[in-house]
Design a protein around this motif. Structure first.
Motif, mmCIF file in Angstrom:
data_model
loop_
_atom_site.group_PDB
_atom_site.id
_atom_site.type_symbol
_atom_site.label_atom_id
_atom_site.label_comp_id
_atom_site.label_asym_id
_atom_site.label_seq_id
_atom_site.Cartn_x
_atom_site.Cartn_y
_atom_site.Cartn_z
ATOM 1 N N ASP A 1 -26.698 25.888 2.063
ATOM 2 C CA ASP A 1 -26.357 27.023 1.215
ATOM 3 C C ASP A 1 -25.277 26.667 0.196
ATOM 4 O O ASP A 1 -24.656 27.542 -0.399
ATOM 5 C CB ASP A 1 -25.900 28.211 2.062
ATOM 6 C CG ASP A 1 -24.792 27.850 3.034
ATOM 7 O OD1 ASP A 1 -24.370 26.673 3.055
ATOM 8 O OD2 ASP A 1 -24.338 28.738 3.774
ATOM 9 N N TRP A 2 -25.026 25.354 0.012
ATOM 10 C CA TRP A 2 -24.018 24.947 -0.959
ATOM 11 C C TRP A 2 -24.703 24.700 -2.307
ATOM 12 O O TRP A 2 -25.834 24.246 -2.394
ATOM 13 C CB TRP A 2 -23.294 23.680 -0.491
ATOM 14 C CG TRP A 2 -24.171 22.677 0.196
ATOM 15 C CD1 TRP A 2 -24.476 22.615 1.523
ATOM 16 C CD2 TRP A 2 -24.877 21.595 -0.424
ATOM 17 N NE1 TRP A 2 -25.318 21.556 1.775
ATOM 18 C CE2 TRP A 2 -25.579 20.901 0.607
ATOM 19 C CE3 TRP A 2 -24.965 21.107 -1.730
ATOM 20 C CZ2 TRP A 2 -26.356 19.782 0.355
ATOM 21 C CZ3 TRP A 2 -25.749 19.989 -1.974
ATOM 22 C CH2 TRP A 2 -26.428 19.343 -0.934
ATOM 23 N N ALA A 3 -23.955 25.006 -3.390
ATOM 24 C CA ALA A 3 -24.509 24.897 -4.736
ATOM 25 C C ALA A 3 -24.214 23.549 -5.377
ATOM 26 O O ALA A 3 -24.956 23.107 -6.255
ATOM 27 C CB ALA A 3 -23.955 26.023 -5.619
ATOM 28 N N HIS A 4 -23.125 22.887 -4.965
ATOM 29 C CA HIS A 4 -22.772 21.590 -5.550
ATOM 30 C C HIS A 4 -22.007 20.780 -4.508
ATOM 31 O O HIS A 4 -21.685 21.260 -3.420
ATOM 32 C CB HIS A 4 -21.955 21.760 -6.831
ATOM 33 C CG HIS A 4 -20.775 22.672 -6.679
ATOM 34 N ND1 HIS A 4 -19.611 22.297 -6.057
ATOM 35 C CD2 HIS A 4 -20.606 23.967 -7.061
ATOM 36 C CE1 HIS A 4 -18.750 23.288 -6.075
ATOM 37 N NE2 HIS A 4 -19.335 24.327 -6.666
ATOM 38 N N GLN B 1 -18.936 21.955 -2.513
ATOM 39 C CA GLN B 1 -19.143 22.981 -1.490
ATOM 40 C C GLN B 1 -19.812 22.418 -0.244
ATOM 41 O O GLN B 1 -19.815 23.072 0.796
ATOM 42 C CB GLN B 1 -19.997 24.122 -2.053
ATOM 43 C CG GLN B 1 -19.317 24.964 -3.111
ATOM 44 C CD GLN B 1 -20.220 26.083 -3.609
ATOM 45 O OE1 GLN B 1 -21.429 26.072 -3.389
ATOM 46 N NE2 GLN B 1 -19.638 27.053 -4.288
ATOM 47 N N ARG B 2 -20.349 21.218 -0.334
ATOM 48 C CA ARG B 2 -21.070 20.632 0.792
ATOM 49 C C ARG B 2 -20.097 20.278 1.916
ATOM 50 O O ARG B 2 -19.061 19.642 1.670
ATOM 51 C CB ARG B 2 -21.826 19.386 0.338
ATOM 52 C CG ARG B 2 -22.757 18.821 1.401
ATOM 53 C CD ARG B 2 -23.613 17.703 0.834
ATOM 54 N NE ARG B 2 -24.554 17.217 1.824
ATOM 55 C CZ ARG B 2 -25.485 16.293 1.588
ATOM 56 N NH1 ARG B 2 -25.593 15.770 0.383
ATOM 57 N NH2 ARG B 2 -26.317 15.912 2.545
#
Length: 248
Positions: A180-183, A186-187
């Motif tokens: 659910d991370w965008a980049h 955020q991972r």
């Protein structure tokens, strides 16, 4: 003359601030004792039972016992954060985190910075291998640990280069299977222990959660590595904070 703060909601606000700093009532008491000794003024001492009654709105608060060196807020900030007649604290995030860049000199922000970045650390060369750092006070920021990225660990370079300090939340050890991370920032990043030592990076589990793969940054030049999960590698926790070293 000592000013008294009797506004409704002051106890709720102080409890929220204390919990955001992850301080127990006893830890606040211990810090106030040390501060009172440093100042040579016992009126700065706060007991855990007194603070508990204050947070439950059963005690009045005086300016001397605000203990700004623990909560890092002054009287004006505290009063501005409370709406008249409203028992709920407003915009707590604005109190606990500065809205502008600032030089840290004292208070909990400075204590946290010194915990994460000891004054002597910048004078030392990073170790060859990624490792955990010794904990001087095990109760200071539990359940967090600190680690340092070694010169031979290029897994997340250049995003997290050698010499960077990571703060690890040991309560978040489970490897997340959600994407659910965008980049990449955020991972989730994990600090792990193998039979050979420690590693830090992005992780993926196979569908049976039997094999864990350490995923390198695309620009690192490092290769992915694979271990049998919980047999050859264990998660210490999820990285919550990173202090990046710009020079090695």
């Amino acid at each position: 003359m000592e000013v008294q703060l009797l506004e409704k909601g002051i106890g709720l606000l102080l409890r929220a601030v204390r919990q955001q700093w992850q301080l127990s009532l006893r830890e606040v008491e211990e810090r106030s004792i040390r501060f009172a000794q440093q100042q040579g003024n016992q009126s700065y001492q706060v007991s855990a039972s007194w603070l508990d009654r204050l947070e439950r709105e059963e005690h009045e608060l005086t300016v001397k016992k605000l203990i700004v060196h623990i909560y890092n807020i002054n009287t004006e900030q505290l009063l501005r954060s409370i709406s008249p007649g409203d028992a709920q604290p407003m915009s707590l995030r604005q109190l606990s985190s500065p809205n502008a860049t600032m030089l840290l000199t004292e208070g909990p922000l400075e204590e946290r910075a010194k915990y994460l970045l000891p004054d002597t650390l910048g004078l030392e060369q990073p170790p060859d291998e990624t490792t955990l750092l010794a904990v001087e006070n095990t109760s200071s920021l539990a359940p967090y640990k600190r680690g340092i990225i070694g010169k031979h660990d290029r897994t997340l370079n250049p995003m997290i280069p050698a010499g960077s300090i990571v703060q690890i939340d040991t309560q978040k050890r489970a490897i997340s299977s959600r994407r659910d991370w965008a980049h990449e920032f955020q991972r989730p990043i994990y600090f792990l222990m193998t039979r050979e030592g420690y590693v830090c990076g992005w992780c993926e589990l196979d569908k049976n959660s039997e094999w864990l793969t350490l995923i390198p940054h695309p620009l690192s030049g490092a290769s992915s590595r694979r271990w049998r999960y919980r047999k050859e590698i264990e998660s210490i926790g999820r990285v919550a904070f990173v202090a990046i070293r710009l020079t090695v």
